[in-house]
Design a protein around this motif. Structure first.
Motif, mmCIF file in Angstrom:
data_model
loop_
_atom_site.group_PDB
_atom_site.id
_atom_site.type_symbol
_atom_site.label_atom_id
_atom_site.label_comp_id
_atom_site.label_asym_id
_atom_site.label_seq_id
_atom_site.Cartn_x
_atom_site.Cartn_y
_atom_site.Cartn_z
ATOM 1 N N ASN A 181 19.245 16.797 27.923
ATOM 2 C CA ASN A 181 17.947 17.339 28.309
ATOM 3 C C ASN A 181 18.037 18.855 28.172
ATOM 4 O O ASN A 181 18.180 19.573 29.155
ATOM 5 N N GLY A 182 18.039 19.318 26.937
ATOM 6 C CA GLY A 182 18.218 20.733 26.648
ATOM 7 C C GLY A 182 19.064 20.888 25.402
ATOM 8 O O GLY A 182 18.790 20.270 24.375
ATOM 9 N N LYS A 183 20.133 21.680 25.521
ATOM 10 C CA LYS A 183 21.001 21.963 24.375
ATOM 11 C C LYS A 183 22.453 21.831 24.819
ATOM 12 O O LYS A 183 22.849 22.410 25.838
ATOM 13 N N ALA A 184 23.242 21.065 24.053
ATOM 14 C CA ALA A 184 24.642 20.844 24.408
ATOM 15 C C ALA A 184 25.502 20.782 23.151
ATOM 16 O O ALA A 184 25.061 20.301 22.108
ATOM 17 N N LYS A 185 26.725 21.267 23.287
ATOM 18 C CA LYS A 185 27.707 21.199 22.201
ATOM 19 C C LYS A 185 28.741 20.147 22.566
ATOM 20 O O LYS A 185 29.316 20.185 23.659
ATOM 21 N N ILE A 186 28.975 19.217 21.638
ATOM 22 C CA ILE A 186 29.966 18.161 21.852
ATOM 23 C C ILE A 186 31.042 18.299 20.785
ATOM 24 O O ILE A 186 30.743 18.333 19.592
ATOM 25 N N THR A 187 32.299 18.376 21.243
ATOM 26 C CA THR A 187 33.438 18.518 20.341
ATOM 27 C C THR A 187 34.445 17.419 20.634
ATOM 28 O O THR A 187 34.784 17.180 21.795
ATOM 29 N N GLN A 215 28.467 10.189 17.458
ATOM 30 C CA GLN A 215 29.360 11.206 16.911
ATOM 31 C C GLN A 215 30.779 10.670 16.991
ATOM 32 O O GLN A 215 31.265 10.325 18.066
ATOM 33 N N SER A 216 31.453 10.611 15.844
ATOM 34 C CA SER A 216 32.803 10.052 15.824
ATOM 35 C C SER A 216 33.876 11.081 15.494
ATOM 36 O O SER A 216 35.066 10.773 15.577
ATOM 37 N N ASP A 217 33.460 12.293 15.140
ATOM 38 C CA ASP A 217 34.444 13.311 14.782
ATOM 39 C C ASP A 217 33.780 14.683 14.767
ATOM 40 O O ASP A 217 32.569 14.798 14.586
ATOM 41 N N GLY A 218 34.583 15.719 14.971
ATOM 42 C CA GLY A 218 34.109 17.083 14.792
ATOM 43 C C GLY A 218 33.359 17.667 15.971
ATOM 44 O O GLY A 218 33.530 17.263 17.117
ATOM 45 N N SER A 219 32.490 18.638 15.641
ATOM 46 C CA SER A 219 31.754 19.391 16.650
ATOM 47 C C SER A 219 30.303 19.543 16.212
ATOM 48 O O SER A 219 30.031 19.860 15.053
ATOM 49 N N ALA A 220 29.385 19.328 17.159
ATOM 50 C CA ALA A 220 27.960 19.446 16.846
ATOM 51 C C ALA A 220 27.200 19.959 18.061
ATOM 52 O O ALA A 220 27.561 19.672 19.200
ATOM 53 N N VAL A 221 26.149 20.725 17.775
ATOM 54 C CA VAL A 221 25.238 21.198 18.816
ATOM 55 C C VAL A 221 23.965 20.369 18.706
ATOM 56 O O VAL A 221 23.335 20.322 17.647
ATOM 57 N N PHE A 222 23.616 19.708 19.808
ATOM 58 C CA PHE A 222 22.421 18.876 19.880
ATOM 59 C C PHE A 222 21.389 19.615 20.723
ATOM 60 O O PHE A 222 21.656 19.943 21.879
ATOM 61 N N ASN A 223 20.226 19.868 20.133
ATOM 62 C CA ASN A 223 19.171 20.610 20.819
ATOM 63 C C ASN A 223 17.926 19.734 20.892
ATOM 64 O O ASN A 223 17.299 19.456 19.868
ATOM 65 N N ARG A 224 17.595 19.294 22.093
ATOM 66 C CA ARG A 224 16.386 18.491 22.277
ATOM 67 C C ARG A 224 15.186 19.428 22.292
ATOM 68 O O ARG A 224 15.065 20.283 23.162
ATOM 69 N N THR A 225 14.296 19.266 21.327
ATOM 70 C CA THR A 225 13.142 20.155 21.198
ATOM 71 C C THR A 225 11.833 19.473 21.584
ATOM 72 O O THR A 225 10.793 20.112 21.585
ATOM 73 N N GLY A 226 11.894 18.191 21.900
ATOM 74 C CA GLY A 226 10.702 17.448 22.288
ATOM 75 C C GLY A 226 10.834 16.893 23.691
ATOM 76 O O GLY A 226 11.737 17.254 24.443
ATOM 77 N N GLU A 269 29.836 20.951 26.346
ATOM 78 C CA GLU A 269 29.396 22.222 26.928
ATOM 79 C C GLU A 269 27.874 22.231 26.961
ATOM 80 O O GLU A 269 27.223 22.109 25.922
ATOM 81 N N VAL A 270 27.303 22.369 28.155
ATOM 82 C CA VAL A 270 25.848 22.423 28.280
ATOM 83 C C VAL A 270 25.416 23.880 28.125
ATOM 84 O O VAL A 270 25.749 24.729 28.950
ATOM 85 N N ILE A 271 24.703 24.152 27.050
ATOM 86 C CA ILE A 271 24.262 25.509 26.729
ATOM 87 C C ILE A 271 22.989 25.848 27.494
ATOM 88 O O ILE A 271 22.838 26.958 28.006
ATOM 89 N N SER A 272 22.071 24.888 27.562
ATOM 90 C CA SER A 272 20.850 25.074 28.353
ATOM 91 C C SER A 272 20.382 23.718 28.855
ATOM 92 O O SER A 272 20.690 22.680 28.268
ATOM 93 N N GLY A 273 19.661 23.732 29.963
ATOM 94 C CA GLY A 273 19.184 22.482 30.540
ATOM 95 C C GLY A 273 20.299 21.740 31.251
ATOM 96 O O GLY A 273 21.140 22.342 31.919
ATOM 97 N N SER A 274 20.326 20.428 31.071
ATOM 98 C CA SER A 274 21.362 19.598 31.692
ATOM 99 C C SER A 274 21.651 18.401 30.793
ATOM 100 O O SER A 274 20.871 18.081 29.895
ATOM 101 N N THR A 275 22.768 17.758 31.058
ATOM 102 C CA THR A 275 23.146 16.547 30.334
ATOM 103 C C THR A 275 23.736 15.559 31.330
ATOM 104 O O THR A 275 24.610 15.917 32.117
#
Length: 116
Positions: A59-65, A32-43, A76-82
């Motif tokens: 390892n879960g769901k995190a938002k990176i800005t 990720q080189s710009d902006g904001s994204a929510v990454f959700n590991r589903t597997g 920001e770790v929304i669920s799980g851990s990073t």
């Protein structure tokens, strides 16, 4: 939105740049080189994101800005851990785990972070 079945879902805001680096089933890697994204590991397989000098293993769901004006990354770790890793200005490798509902602010210039 980008989705890899049984692996991850990535939701991106406008003006966000995410490159696919590796899609081998053993480990998905994005840059990720710009902006904001929510990454959700589903597997079960690892999901890694390289954001400037910060490497995140989600390892879960995190938002990176990325705030390019402040040269700062907000994770920001929304669920799980990073687990994050980086080299400081003296090229010493650093690693720490951010838990659910915590936010990690990483300054690219100083290569230091603050956990909240």
């Amino acid at each position: 939105t980008i989705e890899f079945d049984n692996a991850c879902i990535i939701e991106m805001s406008e003006n966000t740049s995410v490159n696919v680096i590796q899609t081998l089933p053993i480990n998905l890697v994005f840059r990720q080189s710009d902006g904001s994204a929510v990454f959700n590991r589903t597997g079960e397989n690892p999901l890694s994101v390289r954001t400037l000098s910060l490497l995140s293993d989600i390892n879960g769901k995190a938002k990176i800005t990325i705030d390019k004006d402040k040269n700062t990354i907000y994770l920001e770790v929304i669920s799980g851990s990073t687990t994050v890793a980086y080299n400081d200005l003296e090229f010493i490798s650093r690693q720490m785990t951010i838990e659910e509902n915590q936010t990690y602010t990483f300054n690219q210039d100083t290569r230091k972070g603050v956990l909240r």
